[in-house]
Design a protein around this motif. Structure first.
Motif, PDB file in Angstrom:
ATOM      1  N   SER A  76      11.419  43.670 102.884  1.00 23.06           N
ATOM      2  CA  SER A  76      11.362  42.364 102.217  1.00 23.06           C
ATOM      3  C   SER A  76      11.309  42.518 100.699  1.00 23.06           C
ATOM      4  CB  SER A  76      10.155  41.560 102.715  1.00 23.06           C
ATOM      5  OG  SER A  76       8.930  42.146 102.290  1.00 23.06           O
ATOM      6  N   PHE A  77      10.650  43.593 100.218  1.00 18.90           N
ATOM      7  CA  PHE A  77      10.634  43.858  98.777  1.00 18.90           C
ATOM      8  C   PHE A  77      12.055  44.126  98.281  1.00 18.90           C
ATOM      9  CE2 PHE A  77       6.120  44.845  99.564  1.00 18.90           C
ATOM     10  CZ  PHE A  77       5.530  44.182  98.499  1.00 18.90           C
ATOM     11  N   PHE A  78      12.797  44.904  99.056  1.00 19.45           N
ATOM     12  CA  PHE A  78      14.173  45.221  98.666  1.00 19.45           C
ATOM     13  C   PHE A  78      15.058  43.978  98.709  1.00 19.45           C
ATOM     14  CE2 PHE A  78      13.167  49.669 100.288  1.00 19.45           C
ATOM     15  CZ  PHE A  78      12.982  50.169  99.009  1.00 19.45           C
ATOM     16  N   LYS A  79      14.833  43.125  99.695  1.00 21.61           N
ATOM     17  CA  LYS A  79      15.646  41.912  99.799  1.00 21.61           C
ATOM     18  C   LYS A  79      15.408  40.990  98.614  1.00 21.61           C
ATOM     19  CE  LYS A  79      16.384  41.770 104.796  1.00 21.61           C
ATOM     20  NZ  LYS A  79      16.174  41.031 106.065  1.00 21.61           N
ATOM     21  N   ASN A  80      14.194  41.031  98.068  1.00 25.07           N
ATOM     22  CA  ASN A  80      13.892  40.188  96.910  1.00 25.07           C
ATOM     23  C   ASN A  80      14.721  40.552  95.681  1.00 25.07           C
ATOM     24  OD1 ASN A  80      11.971  38.686  98.293  1.00 25.07           O
ATOM     25  ND2 ASN A  80      10.263  39.988  97.668  1.00 25.07           N
ATOM     26  N   CYS A  81      15.190  41.798  95.633  1.00 26.86           N
ATOM     27  CA  CYS A  81      15.969  42.201  94.465  1.00 26.86           C
ATOM     28  C   CYS A  81      17.448  42.372  94.795  1.00 26.86           C
ATOM     29  CB  CYS A  81      15.413  43.487  93.863  1.00 26.86           C
ATOM     30  SG  CYS A  81      15.532  44.934  94.935  1.00 26.86           S
ATOM     31  N   GLU A 198      25.876  53.058  95.926  1.00 26.21           N
ATOM     32  CA  GLU A 198      25.176  53.957  96.837  1.00 26.21           C
ATOM     33  C   GLU A 198      23.848  53.335  97.280  1.00 26.21           C
ATOM     34  OE1 GLU A 198      23.478  58.560  96.888  1.00 26.21           O
ATOM     35  OE2 GLU A 198      23.602  57.451  94.998  1.00 26.21           O
ATOM     36  N   ILE A 199      23.155  52.688  96.354  1.00 29.22           N
ATOM     37  CA  ILE A 199      21.885  52.035  96.673  1.00 29.22           C
ATOM     38  C   ILE A 199      22.115  50.887  97.651  1.00 29.22           C
ATOM     39  CG2 ILE A 199      19.947  50.721  95.746  1.00 29.22           C
ATOM     40  CD1 ILE A 199      19.943  53.743  95.123  1.00 29.22           C
ATOM     41  N   VAL A 200      23.201  50.121  97.452  1.00 33.66           N
ATOM     42  CA  VAL A 200      23.530  49.032  98.376  1.00 33.66           C
ATOM     43  C   VAL A 200      23.721  49.581  99.786  1.00 33.66           C
ATOM     44  CG1 VAL A 200      25.300  47.351  99.015  1.00 33.66           C
ATOM     45  CG2 VAL A 200      24.519  47.489  96.654  1.00 33.66           C
ATOM     46  N   ARG A 201      24.451  50.675  99.898  1.00 39.06           N
ATOM     47  CA  ARG A 201      24.661  51.288 101.224  1.00 39.06           C
ATOM     48  C   ARG A 201      23.346  51.763 101.821  1.00 39.06           C
ATOM     49  NH1 ARG A 201      29.309  53.190  98.452  1.00 39.06           N
ATOM     50  NH2 ARG A 201      28.261  55.151  97.922  1.00 39.06           N
ATOM     51  N   ASP A 202      22.481  52.333 100.981  1.00 41.47           N
ATOM     52  CA  ASP A 202      21.161  52.768 101.460  1.00 41.47           C
ATOM     53  C   ASP A 202      20.371  51.593 102.024  1.00 41.47           C
ATOM     54  OD1 ASP A 202      20.892  55.554 101.196  1.00 41.47           O
ATOM     55  OD2 ASP A 202      20.662  55.388  99.034  1.00 41.47           O
ATOM     56  N   LEU A 203      20.378  50.482 101.292  1.00 43.30           N
ATOM     57  CA  LEU A 203      19.588  49.320 101.703  1.00 43.30           C
ATOM     58  C   LEU A 203      20.177  48.665 102.953  1.00 43.30           C
ATOM     59  CD1 LEU A 203      18.649  47.664  98.290  1.00 43.30           C
ATOM     60  CD2 LEU A 203      17.310  49.217  99.714  1.00 43.30           C
ATOM     61  N   GLU A 204      21.503  48.639 103.053  1.00 43.04           N
ATOM     62  CA  GLU A 204      22.131  48.072 104.250  1.00 43.04           C
ATOM     63  C   GLU A 204      21.761  48.900 105.479  1.00 43.04           C
ATOM     64  OE1 GLU A 204      26.234  48.037 103.176  1.00 43.04           O
ATOM     65  OE2 GLU A 204      26.148  46.036 102.259  1.00 43.04           O
ATOM     66  N   PHE A 206      19.121  50.910 105.762  1.00 43.31           N
ATOM     67  CA  PHE A 206      17.687  50.774 105.992  1.00 43.31           C
ATOM     68  C   PHE A 206      17.384  49.467 106.718  1.00 43.31           C
ATOM     69  CE2 PHE A 206      13.341  49.793 104.128  1.00 43.31           C
ATOM     70  CZ  PHE A 206      12.676  50.624 104.998  1.00 43.31           C
ATOM     71  N   ASP A 207      18.075  48.397 106.343  1.00 41.38           N
ATOM     72  CA  ASP A 207      17.878  47.100 106.975  1.00 41.38           C
ATOM     73  C   ASP A 207      18.202  47.168 108.467  1.00 41.38           C
ATOM     74  OD1 ASP A 207      17.341  44.323 107.115  1.00 41.38           O
ATOM     75  OD2 ASP A 207      19.471  43.879 106.928  1.00 41.38           O
ATOM     76  N   VAL A 208      19.325  47.812 108.806  1.00 40.82           N
ATOM     77  CA  VAL A 208      19.705  47.951 110.219  1.00 40.82           C
ATOM     78  C   VAL A 208      18.698  48.817 110.970  1.00 40.82           C
ATOM     79  CG1 VAL A 208      21.437  48.880 111.797  1.00 40.82           C
ATOM     80  CG2 VAL A 208      22.157  47.589 109.781  1.00 40.82           C
ATOM     81  N   LEU A 209      18.281  49.911 110.345  1.00 37.93           N
ATOM     82  CA  LEU A 209      17.333  50.818 111.002  1.00 37.93           C
ATOM     83  C   LEU A 209      15.991  50.135 111.246  1.00 37.93           C
ATOM     84  CD1 LEU A 209      18.055  54.173 109.126  1.00 37.93           C
ATOM     85  CD2 LEU A 209      18.716  53.548 111.450  1.00 37.93           C
ATOM     86  N   VAL A 210      15.556  49.321 110.302  1.00 35.74           N
ATOM     87  CA  VAL A 210      14.306  48.570 110.494  1.00 35.74           C
ATOM     88  C   VAL A 210      14.428  47.658 111.706  1.00 35.74           C
ATOM     89  CG1 VAL A 210      12.839  46.750 109.529  1.00 35.74           C
ATOM     90  CG2 VAL A 210      13.524  48.674 108.103  1.00 35.74           C
ATOM     91  N   LYS A 211      15.568  46.977 111.830  1.00 37.58           N
ATOM     92  CA  LYS A 211      15.776  46.056 112.954  1.00 37.58           C
ATOM     93  C   LYS A 211      15.878  46.810 114.281  1.00 37.58           C
ATOM     94  CE  LYS A 211      18.061  42.583 110.087  1.00 37.58           C
ATOM     95  NZ  LYS A 211      19.354  41.973 109.706  1.00 37.58           N
ATOM     96  N   VAL A 212      16.588  47.925 114.272  1.00 39.23           N
ATOM     97  CA  VAL A 212      16.755  48.707 115.497  1.00 39.23           C
ATOM     98  C   VAL A 212      15.408  49.236 115.988  1.00 39.23           C
ATOM     99  CG1 VAL A 212      17.709  50.862 116.422  1.00 39.23           C
ATOM    100  CG2 VAL A 212      19.156  49.332 115.082  1.00 39.23           C
ATOM    101  N   ASN A 213      14.506  49.552 115.065  1.00 40.53           N
ATOM    102  CA  ASN A 213      13.199  50.094 115.432  1.00 40.53           C
ATOM    103  C   ASN A 213      12.137  49.020 115.659  1.00 40.53           C
ATOM    104  OD1 ASN A 213      13.064  53.280 115.160  1.00 40.53           O
ATOM    105  ND2 ASN A 213      14.471  52.552 113.584  1.00 40.53           N
ATOM    106  N   ASP A 214      12.489  47.763 115.406  1.00 44.15           N
ATOM    107  CA  ASP A 214      11.549  46.658 115.583  1.00 44.15           C
ATOM    108  C   ASP A 214      11.655  46.127 117.013  1.00 44.15           C
ATOM    109  OD1 ASP A 214      10.002  44.399 115.529  1.00 44.15           O
ATOM    110  OD2 ASP A 214      11.068  43.422 113.886  1.00 44.15           O
ATOM    111  N   GLU A 215      10.587  46.257 117.792  1.00 42.06           N
ATOM    112  CA  GLU A 215      10.617  45.852 119.193  1.00 42.06           C
ATOM    113  C   GLU A 215      10.826  44.357 119.371  1.00 42.06           C
ATOM    114  OE1 GLU A 215       6.952  47.301 120.704  1.00 42.06           O
ATOM    115  OE2 GLU A 215       7.594  49.395 120.798  1.00 42.06           O
ATOM    116  N   GLU A 216      10.626  43.571 118.304  1.00 38.58           N
ATOM    117  CA  GLU A 216      10.798  42.134 118.404  1.00 38.58           C
ATOM    118  C   GLU A 216      12.161  41.677 117.899  1.00 38.58           C
ATOM    119  OE1 GLU A 216       7.608  39.989 116.637  1.00 38.58           O
ATOM    120  OE2 GLU A 216       6.056  40.938 117.861  1.00 38.58           O
ATOM    121  N   ASN A 217      12.981  42.602 117.426  1.00 38.29           N
ATOM    122  CA  ASN A 217      14.276  42.231 116.868  1.00 38.29           C
ATOM    123  C   ASN A 217      15.369  42.324 117.929  1.00 38.29           C
ATOM    124  OD1 ASN A 217      16.928  42.781 115.184  1.00 38.29           O
ATOM    125  ND2 ASN A 217      15.435  41.898 113.787  1.00 38.29           N
TER     126      ASN A 217
END
Length: 377
Positions: A76-81, A198-204, A206-217
């Motif tokens: 969420s911090f990354f999404k803010n920027c 490169e940072i955009v690709r990192d964040l994209e 990371f966003d997918v990995l967070v969702k894949v690892n979130d049991e509620e997603n």
């Protein structure tokens, strides 16, 4: 082995193969969807800070703890920027397009000036601004450079060796130097863009990995595996029931459609009994769901279905709420199958342990139904 027994066996083998493939898929996803290491996240934060895009002032230890315990909050911090990051990239792309509209020196396939003299002078200019091995540390200096375009020429001239300039004074006239400067401007802009992209690709990622690892997603790997598993289980039971009814039509059709009727006039539309039988079977199963078939099999005293009926219905209903209600428990789920004590609105998570149990439950159930039907036909 009769054709019907062979067909029944193929349905069971098909389900077993699906389970094996699904288990390998889940195992693969578990190995390739780990969250990034802290060192990479730290790098992303450092770059964003250097471009004044990450303004949160927490201690680094806090972010590291978030990565382990609450990666969604860190994201969420990354999404803010993210909007400012995209705006910065658009800004650099605009500057790059403007720079390319100016005259620049041509480069060869090795990204060097076609003219050896020009390439030699460019090296002086490049060394005046950044050391390629440590360029990240001087991002802000390059940022300042864009504030005053004329500064490029002045700084570059100061960096050039005086003796070198005097030796080749005729070749390094102001027009040539402007060409060199424009070329260098493009290099710097492309360099900045490559870092930010490169940072955009990192964040994209990371966003997918967070969702894949979130049991509620909805993208969670165990959730996806569970839905695919129940889909295969559903199809296999329907296909097995069709084999049963095809071979033991008169003995069992009433269990699946007690009120079905067919007019004598309609019967004349079929060339033989087999076609009529198949149409009646299709009609009997049309509109029925997997839970209906499990209920019928329970009444027919199929042992494993009878013993584990509540768990089977719970799996089916949990699949339904994940497909239609984002995994949130609803009144229909709670009706007659709430063996886990959920409350309405709570998310019925699919974790690794639950999925392993469902794999075993479905596998044993298909085996039991197979054995039961195989004896009957």
């Amino acid at each position: 082995m009769t054709n019907s027994k062979a067909e029944l066996l193929n349905i069971k083998k098909r389900f077993n193969d699906q389970c094996d493939s699904l288990a390998r898929y889940i195992d693969l996803m578990e190995n390739i969807t780990d969250l990034p290491k802290w060192s990479r996240i730290q790098y992303v934060i450092d770059i964003l800070k250097k471009y004044h895009l990450f303004t949160d002032s927490c201690e680094e230890e806090k972010y590291e703890d978030m990565l382990t315990n609450d990666p969604g909050k860190l994201m969420s911090f990354f999404k803010n920027c993210s909007q400012d990051l995209n705006d910065k990239i658009s800004h650099f792309e605009g500057l790059l397009n403007l720079a390319k509209e100016s005259r620049v020196l041509e480069k060869n396939e090795n990204n060097e000036m076609n003219d050896a003299m020009d390439e030699s002078i460019m090296q002086y200019i490049r060394f005046g601004f950044y050391d390629e091995k440590n360029s990240i540390e001087e991002i802000q200096e390059l940022q300042d450079y864009f504030d005053n375009e004329n500064k490029a020429l002045l700084l570059a001239q100061n960096k050039l060796n005086k003796e070198y300039v005097e030796d080749y004074n005729k070749k390094i006239n102001e027009e040539k130097f402007i060409l060199l400067k424009n070329t260098f401007v493009c290099e710097i802009l492309e360099y900045n863009l490559s870092i930010l992209q490169e940072i955009v690709r990192d964040l994209e990622r990371f966003d997918v990995l967070v969702k894949v690892n979130d049991e509620e997603n909805v993208l969670n790997v165990y959730r996806q595996g569970f839905i695919l598993l129940i889909a295969g289980f559903d199809a296999s039971i329907f296909d097995m029931i069709k084999v049963l009814l095809t071979n033991k039509f008169f003995e069992y059709i009433a269990n699946f459609n007690k009120e079905g009727k067919i007019k004598l006039q309609d019967m004349s539309n079929y060339n033989n009994f087999e076609n009529l039988r198949d149409e009646i079977i299709i009609s009997a199963l049309r509109g029925k769901y997997i839970k209906d078939l499990l209920e019928i099999l329970k009444k027919l005293d199929v042992q494993h279905v009878n013993e584990h009926y509540s768990n089977l219905i719970e799996c089916v209903k949990r699949r339904n709420i994940h497909l239609h209600n984002q995994g949130k428990v609803d009144a229909q789920y709670l009706e007659n199958c709430n063996i886990f004590g959920f409350t309405e609105g709570k998310i019925a998570k699919i974790d690794s342990d639950y999925l392993v149990d469902v794999f075993e439950l479905c596998d044993d159930t298909i085996e039991s139904i197979y054995n039961w039907i195989n004896v009957k036909i």
